[in-house]
Design a protein around this motif. Structure first.
Motif, PDB file in Angstrom:
ATOM      1  N   ALA A  97       0.827  -1.208   0.000  1.00 54.44           N
ATOM      2  CA  ALA A  97       0.000   0.000   0.000  1.00 54.44           C
ATOM      3  C   ALA A  97       0.859   1.254   0.000  1.00 54.44           C
ATOM      4  N   SER A  98       1.999   1.212   0.690  1.00 56.40           N
ATOM      5  CA  SER A  98       2.868   2.389   0.711  1.00 56.40           C
ATOM      6  C   SER A  98       3.414   2.694  -0.677  1.00 56.40           C
ATOM      7  N   ALA A  99       3.664   1.649  -1.458  1.00 60.68           N
ATOM      8  CA  ALA A  99       4.094   1.879  -2.842  1.00 60.68           C
ATOM      9  C   ALA A  99       2.962   2.491  -3.663  1.00 60.68           C
ATOM     10  N   SER A 100       1.726   2.126  -3.343  1.00 63.71           N
ATOM     11  CA  SER A 100       0.583   2.739  -4.020  1.00 63.71           C
ATOM     12  C   SER A 100       0.443   4.207  -3.650  1.00 63.71           C
ATOM     13  N   VAL A 101       0.852   4.576  -2.436  1.00 67.46           N
ATOM     14  CA  VAL A 101       0.880   5.995  -2.068  1.00 67.46           C
ATOM     15  C   VAL A 101       1.862   6.744  -2.958  1.00 67.46           C
ATOM     16  N   ALA A 102       3.025   6.130  -3.203  1.00 63.19           N
ATOM     17  CA  ALA A 102       3.998   6.753  -4.101  1.00 63.19           C
ATOM     18  C   ALA A 102       3.420   6.899  -5.498  1.00 63.19           C
ATOM     19  N   TYR A 103       2.690   5.889  -5.950  1.00 65.50           N
ATOM     20  CA  TYR A 103       2.026   5.964  -7.254  1.00 65.50           C
ATOM     21  C   TYR A 103       1.003   7.104  -7.273  1.00 65.50           C
ATOM     22  N   LEU A 104       0.231   7.218  -6.213  1.00 65.78           N
ATOM     23  CA  LEU A 104      -0.763   8.286  -6.122  1.00 65.78           C
ATOM     24  C   LEU A 104      -0.101   9.657  -6.180  1.00 65.78           C
ATOM     25  N   LEU A 105       1.000   9.834  -5.470  1.00 67.07           N
ATOM     26  CA  LEU A 105       1.731  11.097  -5.523  1.00 67.07           C
ATOM     27  C   LEU A 105       2.236  11.371  -6.938  1.00 67.07           C
ATOM     28  N   GLY A 106       2.608  10.292  -7.660  1.00 66.03           N
ATOM     29  CA  GLY A 106       3.029  10.456  -9.041  1.00 66.03           C
ATOM     30  C   GLY A 106       1.920  10.984  -9.926  1.00 66.03           C
ATOM     31  N   THR A 107       0.686  10.527  -9.700  1.00 62.90           N
ATOM     32  CA  THR A 107      -0.421  11.040 -10.506  1.00 62.90           C
ATOM     33  C   THR A 107      -0.692  12.512 -10.201  1.00 62.90           C
ATOM     34  N   PHE A 108      -0.519  12.918  -8.926  1.00 65.11           N
ATOM     35  CA  PHE A 108      -0.673  14.336  -8.585  1.00 65.11           C
ATOM     36  C   PHE A 108       0.398  15.174  -9.298  1.00 65.11           C
ATOM     37  N   GLN A 109       1.638  14.694  -9.248  1.00 70.80           N
ATOM     38  CA  GLN A 109       2.727  15.415  -9.901  1.00 70.80           C
ATOM     39  C   GLN A 109       2.526  15.450 -11.405  1.00 70.80           C
ATOM     40  N   CYS A 110       1.951  14.383 -11.942  1.00 75.77           N
ATOM     41  CA  CYS A 110       1.676  14.329 -13.378  1.00 75.77           C
ATOM     42  C   CYS A 110       0.802  15.502 -13.807  1.00 75.77           C
ATOM     43  N   ARG A 111      -0.245  15.792 -13.034  1.00 72.75           N
ATOM     44  CA  ARG A 111      -1.140  16.885 -13.412  1.00 72.75           C
ATOM     45  C   ARG A 111      -0.418  18.229 -13.397  1.00 72.75           C
ATOM     46  N   ARG A 112       0.474  18.419 -12.424  1.00 70.46           N
ATOM     47  CA  ARG A 112       1.221  19.684 -12.374  1.00 70.46           C
ATOM     48  C   ARG A 112       2.164  19.804 -13.564  1.00 70.46           C
ATOM     49  N   TRP A 113       2.856  18.731 -13.865  1.00 70.92           N
ATOM     50  CA  TRP A 113       3.796  18.778 -14.993  1.00 70.92           C
ATOM     51  C   TRP A 113       3.079  18.870 -16.338  1.00 70.92           C
ATOM     52  N   LEU A 114       1.890  18.283 -16.431  1.00 72.03           N
ATOM     53  CA  LEU A 114       1.129  18.411 -17.671  1.00 72.03           C
ATOM     54  C   LEU A 114       0.805  19.868 -17.974  1.00 72.03           C
ATOM     55  N   LEU A 115       0.390  20.605 -16.950  1.00 77.36           N
ATOM     56  CA  LEU A 115       0.053  22.013 -17.146  1.00 77.36           C
ATOM     57  C   LEU A 115       1.270  22.840 -17.532  1.00 77.36           C
ATOM     58  N   ARG A 116       2.428  22.504 -16.948  1.00 75.61           N
ATOM     59  CA  ARG A 116       3.629  23.305 -17.193  1.00 75.61           C
ATOM     60  C   ARG A 116       4.420  22.850 -18.409  1.00 75.61           C
ATOM     61  N   HIS A 117       4.467  21.527 -18.639  1.00 75.76           N
ATOM     62  CA  HIS A 117       5.415  20.993 -19.617  1.00 75.76           C
ATOM     63  C   HIS A 117       4.792  20.133 -20.698  1.00 75.76           C
ATOM     64  N   GLY A 118       3.491  19.848 -20.633  1.00 74.38           N
ATOM     65  CA  GLY A 118       2.848  19.015 -21.634  1.00 74.38           C
ATOM     66  C   GLY A 118       3.133  17.536 -21.426  1.00 74.38           C
ATOM     67  N   LEU A 119       2.572  16.717 -22.319  1.00 73.72           N
ATOM     68  CA  LEU A 119       2.721  15.270 -22.204  1.00 73.72           C
ATOM     69  C   LEU A 119       4.174  14.820 -22.260  1.00 73.72           C
TER      70      LEU A 119
END
Length: 417
Positions: free
Chosen positions: A269-291
């Motif tokens: 589950a702790s690794a899934s928390v890291a995955y979840l944080l990755g999806t949050f960071q993904c949204r920030r980077w998408l807005l700033r840097h694109g796909l």
């Protein structure tokens, strides 16, 4: 009589029901979340059911690899069917089949029966996942679709966090059949949500989707598209490493490192928390840097996680932290690559999103199946097999993210730094 021309994007969009992004994101979380539910929730019970059935490690791994093979092949069938008849009827049928197969899995009297029912489970799961991916393209253009997909993946991450903890608790208190029963209950919840809340997203239906000539043409178009190949390679590589973790982690943590099933559930589950944080960071980077920019940055985490796990395993460090910390890094990168890769792969194909999602999913599942076949024979009582496979896929993911995705993943006119 010649086929009628496809509806224009404006006409198609106008004929779709208005659905809020929150409902779409929740649908994505439930439908895509069935995949970690199907795999992660029963992982804490895997060593125990192996002993109870008197099965070998290779036989118990078939409960995972057979499911994944059926999942991959099933997408090739369900994708065109969903393009022809729509997402909603396919979802209702497949979720009913999934729930029934899940009940049968919980009642399986022998390992062979469990493999059979898990195979049917994987075939039904394929429809849920392929329809979810195609639904994103029905409603959104690629970049916006990746943003909504990342929200759905965040919900998936929460499900992935809860699944091994719930599975570990149920396995420790009620036995290995209880986690499989919980899978059936979650399938029933997803079926109810689709029946009550999710309208049809495809407008209009592709009446040529199941005809051999147009279907072959659609497959050639998708496979021949460099953007599709780039994103599919990324998704297959990142999931190959993740699947090695899923397939071997219960034996590594419980049998090699000595954790109890409940403790293993917390570790996963702790690794899934890291995955979840990755999806949050993904949204920030998408807005700033694109796909392409988001993937370029996420690839560094995939590489760091893979190389560190391999290096520590080869050095003979048989400690929980030596597996868990690299797993966190790899999972964080996976949380960036998955929403970008799945949205990017179907982006160029508004008329054949089901076919594109099916082919993308098949490549992912075929990679995982091959990994599953290998790891079922490779476990040697140490962390080395898992570390080496994750290391290889970490290198492959970074290579694809820094080369093919940067060259072909996004049209030049919308590239960002």
């Amino acid at each position: 009589m010649p086929a009628s021309p496809p509806a224009s994007p404006l006409v198609a969009a106008a004929s779709r029901p208005a659905v809020s992004p929150a409902v779409v994101a929740l649908a994505l979380a439930l439908l895509l979340g069935l995949q970690p539910v199907t795999t992660d929730l029963y992982l804490p019970a895997l060593p125990r059911l192996t002993r109870d059935f008197g099965a070998t490690l290779a036989q118990s791994q078939l409960t995972m690899s057979a499911l994944i093979l059926a999942f991959g092949i099933g997408q090739l069938f369900w994708g065109p069917v969903a393009d022809r008849f729509g997402r909603r009827p396919v979802l209702l049928l497949s979720l009913a089949l999934y729930t029934a197969a899940s009940v049968a899995s919980a009642l399986a009297p022998a390992i062979g029966w469990l493999v059979l029912w898990r195979t049917l489970q994987g075939a039904a799961l394929a429809a849920a996942v392929v329809c979810a991916r195609a639904m994103v393209r029905d409603f959104y253009e690629p970049t916006e679709g990746a943003h909504v997909m990342s929200k759905g993946m965040s919900g998936l991450g929460l499900i992935a966090i809860a699944s091994p903890v719930l599975g570990g608790t149920l396995a420790a208190t009620l036995g290995w059949r209880a986690p499989l029963g919980a899978v059936a209950a979650i399938g029933a919840v997803a079926l109810a949500f689709v029946a009550l809340r999710l309208p049809e997203s495809l407008a209009p239906r592709n009446r040529q989707a199941l005809r051999l000539g147009p279907l072959a043409g659609a497959v050639r178009e998708v496979l021949g598209h460099r953007t599709f190949r780039a994103w599919s390679a990324l998704v297959a590589c990142t999931y190959g490493g993740l699947f090695a973790i899923l397939a071997l982690s219960s034996f590594v943590y419980i049998e090699v490192l000595g954790l109890a099933p409940g403790q293993f559930g917390i570790a996963l589950a702790s690794a899934s928390v890291a995955y979840l944080l990755g999806t949050f960071q993904c949204r920030r980077w998408l807005l700033r840097h694109g796909l392409d920019g988001a993937v370029r940055r996420g690839a560094a985490f995939s590489l760091a996680g893979g190389l560190s796990m391999a290096a520590l395993a080869l050095a003979g460090v048989q400690e929980v932290w030596a597996v868990l910390l690299p797993q966190w890094l790899y999972a964080f990168g996976h949380g960036i690559h998955q929403p970008c890769g799945q949205a990017g792969a179907v982006g160029p194909f508004p008329r054949n999103a089901g076919v594109a999602a099916a082919l993308n999913g098949f490549m992912l599942a075929a990679t995982a199946f091959l990994v599953g076949l290998w790891v079922g024979q490779a476990m040697d009582g140490s962390t080395r097999p898992m570390g080496l496979v994750v290391g290889v896929f970490g290198i492959a993911t970074a290579t694809v993210g820094w080369t093919l995705v940067q060259r072909h993943g996004v049209p030049a006119r919308v590239r960002t730094a």
